[in-house]
Every structure is written in structure tokens, then in C-alpha cells.
Design a protein around this motif. Structure first.
Motif, PDB file in Angstrom:
ATOM      1  N   UNK A 191       2.988 110.442 -13.545  1.00 57.93           N
ATOM      2  CA  UNK A 191       4.430 110.636 -13.728  1.00 57.93           C
ATOM      3  C   UNK A 191       4.971 109.484 -14.566  1.00 57.93           C
ATOM      4  N   UNK A 192       5.945 109.807 -15.425  1.00 57.67           N
ATOM      5  CA  UNK A 192       6.536 108.755 -16.239  1.00 57.67           C
ATOM      6  C   UNK A 192       7.607 108.010 -15.456  1.00 57.67           C
ATOM      7  N   UNK A 193       8.309 107.093 -16.124  1.00 54.70           N
ATOM      8  CA  UNK A 193       9.300 106.266 -15.445  1.00 54.70           C
ATOM      9  C   UNK A 193      10.484 107.078 -14.921  1.00 54.70           C
ATOM     10  N   UNK A 194      10.676 108.276 -15.455  1.00 52.72           N
ATOM     11  CA  UNK A 194      11.746 109.148 -14.970  1.00 52.72           C
ATOM     12  C   UNK A 194      11.290 110.115 -13.913  1.00 52.72           C
ATOM     13  N   UNK A 195      10.094 109.886 -13.333  1.00 55.66           N
ATOM     14  CA  UNK A 195       9.507 110.727 -12.290  1.00 55.66           C
ATOM     15  C   UNK A 195       9.231 112.145 -12.773  1.00 55.66           C
ATOM     16  N   UNK A 196       9.003 112.287 -14.072  1.00 55.66           N
ATOM     17  CA  UNK A 196       8.633 113.595 -14.631  1.00 55.66           C
ATOM     18  C   UNK A 196       7.118 113.661 -14.777  1.00 55.66           C
ATOM     19  N   UNK A 197       6.541 114.805 -14.445  1.00 53.51           N
ATOM     20  CA  UNK A 197       5.093 114.974 -14.523  1.00 53.51           C
ATOM     21  C   UNK A 197       4.629 114.846 -15.968  1.00 53.51           C
ATOM     22  N   UNK A 198       3.603 114.015 -16.190  1.00 56.37           N
ATOM     23  CA  UNK A 198       3.117 113.786 -17.562  1.00 56.37           C
ATOM     24  C   UNK A 198       1.656 114.147 -17.750  1.00 56.37           C
ATOM     25  N   UNK A 199       0.931 114.446 -16.665  1.00 55.98           N
ATOM     26  CA  UNK A 199      -0.465 114.836 -16.831  1.00 55.98           C
ATOM     27  C   UNK A 199      -1.257 114.588 -15.563  1.00 55.98           C
ATOM     28  N   UNK A 200      -2.558 114.857 -15.668  1.00 54.54           N
ATOM     29  CA  UNK A 200      -3.434 114.641 -14.533  1.00 54.54           C
ATOM     30  C   UNK A 200      -4.812 114.215 -15.022  1.00 54.54           C
ATOM     31  N   UNK A 201      -5.533 113.548 -14.121  1.00 53.01           N
ATOM     32  CA  UNK A 201      -6.888 113.093 -14.404  1.00 53.01           C
ATOM     33  C   UNK A 201      -7.776 113.576 -13.272  1.00 53.01           C
ATOM     34  N   UNK A 202      -8.865 114.262 -13.632  1.00 50.72           N
ATOM     35  CA  UNK A 202      -9.837 114.724 -12.646  1.00 50.72           C
ATOM     36  C   UNK A 202     -11.153 113.996 -12.879  1.00 50.72           C
ATOM     37  N   UNK A 203     -11.723 113.458 -11.808  1.00 52.61           N
ATOM     38  CA  UNK A 203     -12.958 112.694 -11.928  1.00 52.61           C
ATOM     39  C   UNK A 203     -13.877 113.006 -10.757  1.00 52.61           C
ATOM     40  N   UNK A 204     -15.184 112.890 -11.033  1.00 52.00           N
ATOM     41  CA  UNK A 204     -16.160 113.119  -9.967  1.00 52.00           C
ATOM     42  C   UNK A 204     -16.070 112.030  -8.917  1.00 52.00           C
ATOM     43  N   UNK A 205     -15.927 110.791  -9.347  1.00 54.40           N
ATOM     44  CA  UNK A 205     -15.675 109.713  -8.397  1.00 54.40           C
ATOM     45  C   UNK A 205     -14.982 108.559  -9.104  1.00 54.40           C
ATOM     46  N   UNK A 206     -14.376 107.691  -8.314  1.00 52.28           N
ATOM     47  CA  UNK A 206     -13.626 106.539  -8.836  1.00 52.28           C
ATOM     48  C   UNK A 206     -13.941 105.326  -7.982  1.00 52.28           C
ATOM     49  N   UNK A 207     -14.111 104.199  -8.666  1.00 49.93           N
ATOM     50  CA  UNK A 207     -14.374 102.937  -7.991  1.00 49.93           C
ATOM     51  C   UNK A 207     -13.240 101.968  -8.297  1.00 49.93           C
ATOM     52  N   UNK A 208     -12.697 101.349  -7.278  1.00 48.45           N
ATOM     53  CA  UNK A 208     -11.595 100.407  -7.467  1.00 48.45           C
ATOM     54  C   UNK A 208     -12.139  99.065  -7.927  1.00 48.45           C
ATOM     55  N   UNK A 209     -11.770  98.687  -9.157  1.00 49.42           N
ATOM     56  CA  UNK A 209     -12.143  97.398  -9.715  1.00 49.42           C
ATOM     57  C   UNK A 209     -10.902  96.527  -9.827  1.00 49.42           C
ATOM     58  N   UNK A 210     -11.080  95.346 -10.400  1.00 46.55           N
ATOM     59  CA  UNK A 210      -9.969  94.408 -10.525  1.00 46.55           C
ATOM     60  C   UNK A 210      -9.012  94.867 -11.617  1.00 46.55           C
ATOM     61  N   UNK A 211      -7.928  95.536 -11.235  1.00 44.15           N
ATOM     62  CA  UNK A 211      -6.889  95.957 -12.167  1.00 44.15           C
ATOM     63  C   UNK A 211      -7.035  97.363 -12.700  1.00 44.15           C
ATOM     64  N   UNK A 212      -8.048  98.107 -12.288  1.00 46.13           N
ATOM     65  CA  UNK A 212      -8.206  99.473 -12.798  1.00 46.13           C
ATOM     66  C   UNK A 212      -9.128 100.274 -11.882  1.00 46.13           C
ATOM     67  N   UNK A 213      -8.981 101.618 -12.024  1.00 45.25           N
ATOM     68  CA  UNK A 213      -9.926 102.547 -11.417  1.00 45.25           C
ATOM     69  C   UNK A 213     -11.019 102.846 -12.431  1.00 45.25           C
ATOM     70  N   UNK A 214     -12.266 102.656 -12.049  1.00 50.51           N
ATOM     71  CA  UNK A 214     -13.401 102.993 -12.901  1.00 50.51           C
ATOM     72  C   UNK A 214     -13.810 104.426 -12.586  1.00 50.51           C
ATOM     73  N   UNK A 215     -13.431 105.366 -13.465  1.00 46.82           N
ATOM     74  CA  UNK A 215     -13.646 106.797 -13.250  1.00 46.82           C
ATOM     75  C   UNK A 215     -14.902 107.263 -13.979  1.00 46.82           C
ATOM     76  N   UNK A 216     -15.618 108.196 -13.387  1.00 49.80           N
ATOM     77  CA  UNK A 216     -16.829 108.760 -13.980  1.00 49.80           C
ATOM     78  C   UNK A 216     -16.733 110.285 -14.016  1.00 49.80           C
ATOM     79  N   UNK A 217     -17.290 110.864 -15.110  1.00 51.65           N
ATOM     80  CA  UNK A 217     -17.263 112.317 -15.322  1.00 51.65           C
ATOM     81  C   UNK A 217     -15.820 112.813 -15.226  1.00 51.65           C
ATOM     82  N   UNK A 218     -15.045 112.475 -16.246  1.00 46.37           N
ATOM     83  CA  UNK A 218     -13.591 112.564 -16.186  1.00 46.37           C
ATOM     84  C   UNK A 218     -13.059 113.622 -17.150  1.00 46.37           C
TER      85      UNK A 218
END
Length: 367
Positions: A191-218
Motif C-alpha cells: 500500500x502507498x502512503x495514502x493507504x491505496x493498494x499498489x501491488x502484491x508480492x508472492x514468494x515461496x519463502x522469506x527470511x528476515x535479514x537486517x533491513x529486508x526480507x530475503x524472498x525466494x521464487x518470487x
């Protein structure tokens, strides 16, 4: 003289006096806690000019049942000691003993009232307090912590909201492993800053790293754009593992009746439910703990004329109560760390203290 059966009239009188003493003591504790909590909230919000006194007063009121509930064992102890001391000073115990009533029959109404109070606290008071505590947590996160993340576990998986300067996103995962560090079958709604839907991300799995999600098969799908596939993809986040776990529901915000279902859902989602299971067993032990406090109070207040000065006995009872409370907290900490099984950690202090209280009373009383 052989003991006689205590009459219902005497039982009702003793039970009412004990209940009144406990209720008055608990009321005094609640008033003191409310004033202290309100002052503390005013101190914490002193740097925020937009905080009104009404909001702070309502927050202190919402937090009162949870914090006040922790003082209930002491209310039973102090109220019970006050009632027993009054019975002794007014020679009511002496008269009852002379008529053939044993000290155990004399104490039974107080024990019954304490057990009933404990049952009421677990089945009625706790659900109300948990609802108010959950609302207090929301207000505290909004006004005092500025918390921007929220996690919830449902039968359909985990939902996690995160926000930053660019907008917010909602993360959904069907399964969680490594205590929230790794998510599987992940969908991130953007969602953007105006709470409007802007897209989606689908991933097989995600790992929480320092400052980002590490997504695979996205697959990344944006509005007005074709879906794009990536083997790896980094989605920025302000979340850390500590924030994710801290966002997980506090045990005090979950009703006694909902705890078993919540424990099952948390374990199915991949989170450790040890502290929730420990909290559940601790709630179940509440009636026994309150009865134990009655026995502790009786040991130090029923025989003042024989055992010594009033002040020394009262101080002894207060000290014994605090020791029991400290041992209970220590046992819960050992249970949380895995040194003791949750059931044993929650129940052993109250049961051991009850056995000691009964042993002392058997030693002091002849029947």
C-alpha cells in the motif's frame, strides 16, 4: 470435648467477615495502583503535547484489572490476617473452640471463600481483564511507543503489518519456522502512503535479514504492470526478529477460555507457546494459591496470645507472603527457561507452601 459440626449461621458469618476484609483490602490496592499508574503514564507522556488527561485516565483504568490482579494474593493474605486477628482479639475463636469447633472447621469458610474468589478470578475476572489489557496495549502502542507493526496468528496462518515513510505492507504466511525468522508461502500486500493498494508480492519463502526480507521464487505484481518473476528479491523492512516476537500477543491479553485454542494455533504456526502454556497453568493454580495465602495468614494470626507479640507475627506473615510470591516468580522464570515443566513450575510453589502451612497448623493446633 469432641468437635461438632459448625453451623451454617456461623459459617456464613465467618465467610462474610473474611470476604469483606479481603474485598476492602483489594479495593485499597486498586486505588493505590490506579493513582501510581496514572502518574507514571503522565510522566511517560510528558514530552507529547497532544496527549489529553482523559486518554491517560482511561489507559490507567484499562490497565488496572491486569496489574491489580497480581496483588490479589496479597489482598487475601492481608485481608485474611486482619479478619483472623479480629476473631482472636474479640475472643470469637476462643468461644468457638470452647463450644467444640476445631480450628479447621473455623477456617473452612475462609478457605471456601478464597477458593470461590480464585475460581471467579479465573473464569470471569480474567476474560474481562484480558480484553481491557488488549485495548490498553493498543493505546500504549499508538500514543506512547509509536509502534508501527502488529502481528496476529489465526487458523489461516500469520498476519504481520509493517509501516514506514513510503507506506505500509501486510505480510501473510501460511507457516513460520525458526520462531518467526523464516516464513513459507508468503504474500505481501503493498500500500502507498495514502493507504491505496499498489501491488502484491508472492514468494515461496522469506527470511528476515537486517533491513529486508530475503524472498525466494518470487512473483511481483504491480498495478498497471505485468507480473514479473525473480529467483531472489529483497523487500525492505524496518522489522527485526525482536520486534516481530515482541509484537506477538502478550499472555495477559488472552482470555483464559481462549488460551488453549491460542496455544494450539501458535504451535501450529511455528511459534513457541511455552509462556502461554505457563500462563494457562498459572491461572489454573490461582484458587490453590489463594487458599495457601489463607493458611499462611492463619499460621501467623490465629494464635497471637500464645506465640508472641502482634507486630512480630504480622511482620512474619507479611514476610512469608512475599517469600512465597518471590518463589512463585522464580519458579515461573525457571519454567519459562525450560528448566522446569510448565505445569510443575506453575503449581509447585502453591502446593509446597500449602503443605508447609498445613504442617505448621497441625503442629500448633490440637484439632
Amino acid at each position: 470435648m469432641n468437635p461438632i459440626n459448625i453451623s451454617w449461621t456461623l459459617s456464613g458469618y465467618l465467610g462474610r467477615r473474611f470476604f469483606t476484609a479481603v474485598l476492602m483490602t483489594f479495593g485499597v490496592f486498586l486505588c493505590l495502583i490506579y493513582m501510581i499508574d496514572l502518574v507514571e503514564l503522565m510522566r511517560r507522556s510528558s514530552s507529547q503535547s497532544d496527549m489529553s488527561f482523559g486518554v491517560l485516565a482511561s489507559m490507567a483504568l484499562l490497565n488496572l484489572p491486569t496489574v491489580g490482579g497480581d496483588t490479589l494474593p496479597f489482598a487475601v493474605l492481608f485481608g485474611g490476617m486482619a479478619a483472623f486477628l479480629r476473631f482472636t482479639r474479640n475472643n470469637e475463636l476462643v468461644i468457638a473452640r470452647a463450644s467444640g469447633v476445631s480450628v479447621w472447621q473455623f477456617m473452612f469458610p475462609a478457605l471456601a471463600v478464597a477458593f470461590a474468589i480464585g475460581t471467579f478470578i479465573v473464569t470471569v475476572y480474567n476474560p474481562v481483564a484480558s480484553t481491557m489489557s488488549a485495548r490498553y496495549g493498543q493505546l500504549e502502542a499508538k500514543y506512547l511507543r509509536g509502534q508501527t507493526s502488529l502481528l496476529a496468528v489465526s487458523p489461516n496462518g500469520l498476519w504481520l503489518r509493517q509501516a514506514d515513510a513510503d507506506g505500509q505492507s501486510v505480510v501473510h504466511a501460511l507457516r513460520i519456522s525458526e520462531l518467526g525468522l523464516k516464513l513459507e508461502d508468503v504474500t505481501i500486500f503493498l500500500y502507498d502512503s495514502g493507504d491505496s493498494f499498489s501491488g502484491r508480492i508472492d514468494a515461496h519463502h522469506a527470511t528476515l535479514e537486517d533491513g529486508y526480507w530475503d524472498l525466494r521464487d518470487v512473483w511481483v505484481s504491480r498495478l498497471n504492470d505485468q507480473p514479473r518473476h525473480y529467483d531472489t528479491f529483497r523487500q525492505p523492512t524496518t522489522l527485526t526478529l525482536t520486534k516481530v516476537q515482541e509484537s506477538f500477543a502478550d499472555p495477559d491479553t488472552i482470555s483464559f477460555w481462549d488460551l488453549p485454542r491460542f496455544i494450539d494455533m501458535a504451535e501450529a504456526a511455528g511459534f513457541s507457546a511455552k509462556r502461554y502454556r505457563l500462563h494457562f497453568y498459572d491461572l489454573l493454580a490461582t484458587p490453590v494459591l489463594l487458599c495457601t495465602m489463607v493458611l499462611v495468614g492463619a499460621v501467623f494470626s490465629l494464635r497471637t496470645s500464645r506465640l508472641g507479640g502482634l507486630v512480630q507475627l504480622v511482620l512474619g506473615g507479611v514476610f512469608a507472603g512475599f517469600v512465597l510470591y518471590f518463589v512463585s516468580d522464580l519458579s515461573l522464570a525457571l519454567g519459562l527457561s525450560g528448566v522446569l515443566p510448565p505445569f510443575l513450575a506453575a503449581w509447585s510453589p502453591a502446593i509446597v507452601a500449602m503443605m508447609l502451612g498445613l504442617a505448621v497448623l497441625f503442629h500448633l493446633e490440637d484439632g
